[in-house]
Design a protein around this motif. Structure first.
Motif, PDB file in Angstrom:
ATOM      1  N   UNK A 224      27.606  67.707  10.496  1.00  0.00           N
ATOM      2  CA  UNK A 224      26.547  67.424  11.451  1.00  0.00           C
ATOM      3  C   UNK A 224      26.802  68.313  12.676  1.00  0.00           C
ATOM      4  N   UNK A 225      25.844  68.407  13.628  1.00  0.00           N
ATOM      5  CA  UNK A 225      26.046  69.323  14.755  1.00  0.00           C
ATOM      6  C   UNK A 225      27.448  69.195  15.374  1.00  0.00           C
ATOM      7  N   UNK A 226      28.188  70.273  15.262  1.00  0.00           N
ATOM      8  CA  UNK A 226      29.604  70.317  15.644  1.00  0.00           C
ATOM      9  C   UNK A 226      29.851  71.579  16.446  1.00  0.00           C
ATOM     10  N   UNK A 227      30.752  71.513  17.407  1.00  0.00           N
ATOM     11  CA  UNK A 227      30.991  72.686  18.258  1.00  0.00           C
ATOM     12  C   UNK A 227      32.477  72.836  18.580  1.00  0.00           C
ATOM     13  N   UNK A 228      32.855  74.073  18.794  1.00  0.00           N
ATOM     14  CA  UNK A 228      34.209  74.419  19.235  1.00  0.00           C
ATOM     15  C   UNK A 228      34.069  75.356  20.425  1.00  0.00           C
ATOM     16  N   UNK A 229      34.747  75.041  21.532  1.00  0.00           N
ATOM     17  CA  UNK A 229      34.602  75.830  22.753  1.00  0.00           C
ATOM     18  C   UNK A 229      35.958  76.294  23.274  1.00  0.00           C
ATOM     19  N   UNK A 230      35.933  77.414  23.994  1.00  0.00           N
ATOM     20  CA  UNK A 230      37.114  77.945  24.678  1.00  0.00           C
ATOM     21  C   UNK A 230      36.713  78.250  26.114  1.00  0.00           C
ATOM     22  N   UNK A 231      37.432  77.649  27.073  1.00  0.00           N
ATOM     23  CA  UNK A 231      37.120  77.832  28.494  1.00  0.00           C
ATOM     24  C   UNK A 231      38.394  78.091  29.286  1.00  0.00           C
ATOM     25  N   UNK A 232      38.309  78.838  30.404  1.00  0.00           N
ATOM     26  CA  UNK A 232      39.498  79.017  31.254  1.00  0.00           C
ATOM     27  C   UNK A 232      39.960  77.681  31.818  1.00  0.00           C
ATOM     28  N   UNK A 233      41.262  77.571  32.034  1.00  0.00           N
ATOM     29  CA  UNK A 233      41.818  76.348  32.605  1.00  0.00           C
ATOM     30  C   UNK A 233      41.921  76.509  34.116  1.00  0.00           C
ATOM     31  N   UNK A 234      41.327  75.588  34.849  1.00  0.00           N
ATOM     32  CA  UNK A 234      41.326  75.662  36.313  1.00  0.00           C
ATOM     33  C   UNK A 234      42.755  75.658  36.856  1.00  0.00           C
ATOM     34  N   UNK A 235      43.022  76.599  37.750  1.00  0.00           N
ATOM     35  CA  UNK A 235      44.313  76.644  38.419  1.00  0.00           C
ATOM     36  C   UNK A 235      45.461  77.113  37.561  1.00  0.00           C
ATOM     37  N   UNK A 236      45.170  77.621  36.372  1.00  0.00           N
ATOM     38  CA  UNK A 236      46.248  78.068  35.470  1.00  0.00           C
ATOM     39  C   UNK A 236      45.848  79.403  34.840  1.00  0.00           C
ATOM     40  N   UNK A 237      46.205  80.508  35.493  1.00  0.00           N
ATOM     41  CA  UNK A 237      45.873  81.823  34.933  1.00  0.00           C
ATOM     42  C   UNK A 237      46.490  82.003  33.543  1.00  0.00           C
ATOM     43  N   UNK A 238      45.764  82.706  32.691  1.00  0.00           N
ATOM     44  CA  UNK A 238      46.215  82.975  31.316  1.00  0.00           C
ATOM     45  C   UNK A 238      46.427  81.705  30.502  1.00  0.00           C
ATOM     46  N   UNK A 239      45.686  80.671  30.858  1.00  0.00           N
ATOM     47  CA  UNK A 239      45.630  79.455  30.058  1.00  0.00           C
ATOM     48  C   UNK A 239      44.153  79.144  29.771  1.00  0.00           C
ATOM     49  N   UNK A 240      43.913  78.494  28.656  1.00  0.00           N
ATOM     50  CA  UNK A 240      42.553  78.083  28.343  1.00  0.00           C
ATOM     51  C   UNK A 240      42.562  76.701  27.710  1.00  0.00           C
ATOM     52  N   UNK A 241      41.405  76.094  27.705  1.00  0.00           N
ATOM     53  CA  UNK A 241      41.230  74.770  27.116  1.00  0.00           C
ATOM     54  C   UNK A 241      40.299  74.889  25.922  1.00  0.00           C
TER      55      UNK A 241
END
Length: 284
Positions: A224-241
């Motif tokens: 069913x409608x499913x999503x995967x996202x990649x976003x920068x992590x606030x206050x943490x350079x070179x990290x993502x969520x």
């Protein structure tokens, strides 16, 4: 320069007009001026100011610039699929960002959450990745066909039909699931790949397609409608969520709900471990 003016002066003198005589006087004054310079010819100019190979106005420009690939006109079916992909993407993002999630597992900063929607159980996970968001999104989302190289759950993943930029049909085949209790499953997904601001996303939902009929050797599962996202992590350079949903029907029969819940928990932990390993590989 004066020598080069002589033939021109001869033609002007032959005209015999007062304006011609004035032109000759001005030309002679210019030729004898200390500020007079001799302009190079075309070949000398080319040597002094070399043109870029991609300069469309240069001698080699038209051959050096790659021609644009004309956009293929979409058929009625493709236009409908493109619209459906956009609709599914909006639904998937709405589910991801909705309230009412309950946390059922955690690992350091990461967590697995659950909620009911329309009589179905939907799962959501969040994982912090130590890696540049742009680089990790390229590996995790944009290089979909490389998924089996790092995701041990997926055995096959390939594009079967490209509809438009960021819209495609992909076919996936899993290995054994839930510790070998569940046999292999296959998915035929309509995928929307894109970016909103700093967030990269890949949204899928299952469809039927005439080029991928049902096969007796696999159980056709549904996303069913499913999503995967990649976003920068606030206050943490070179990290993502990385955030995503697990919203599927594996077509399980006579399997206790408790086993499905435990299996999903195992799937998330395995996925988290594999994403962390992928990030390490991307960092080099």
């Amino acid at each position: 320069m004066a020598g080069g003016l002589v033939p021109m002066f001869g033609r002007l003198l032959a005209a015999g007009s007062p304006s011609a005589i004035k032109t000759i006087r001005a030309g002679l004054m210019l030729a004898n001026s200390p500020y007079c310079i001799t302009l190079p010819d075309r070949k000398q100019l080319s040597a002094l100011i070399p043109r870029s190979e991609t300069d469309p106005f240069g001698a080699e420009g038209p051959r050096a610039v790659a021609p644009r690939t004309p956009q293929k006109a979409l058929s009625k079916e493709e236009l409908d699929l493109k619209e459906l992909a956009e609709t599914n993407c909006e639904k998937a993002l709405e589910i991801l960002q909705a309230d009412g999630w309950h946390q059922v597992d955690s690992e350091e900063e990461d967590g697995l959450f659950v909620r009911d929607s329309g009589g179905r159980t939907i799962w959501k996970f969040r994982t912090v990745i130590k890696c540049c968001p742009e680089k990790f999104a390229q590996e995790l989302l944009h290089k979909c066909e490389n998924c089996p190289s790092w995701n041990q759950t997926i055995q096959q993943c390939h594009q079967t039909h490209r509809i438009a930029d960021g819209v495609e049909i992909i076919h996936q085949v899993t290995g054994l699931l839930f510790g070998g209790v569940v046999s292999k499953r296959e998915f035929v997904n309509l995928r929307r790949l894109g970016r909103r601001g700093d967030m990269h996303y890949s949204a899928v939902a299952s469809i039927e397609h005439r080029d991928l009929p049902l096969r007796s050797s696999f159980v056709r599962a549904l996303n069913f409608p499913t999503v995967l996202t990649v976003s920068p992590m606030d206050g943490a350079p070179n990290h993502c969520v990385v955030e995503g949903t697990l919203n599927y029907d594996l077509k399980l029969r006579m399997v206790p709900q408790l086993l499905i819940q435990r299996g999903t928990l195992s799937v998330w932990r395995q996925l988290r471990t594999q994403m962390l390993a992928l990030a390490e590989r991307v960092r080099g």
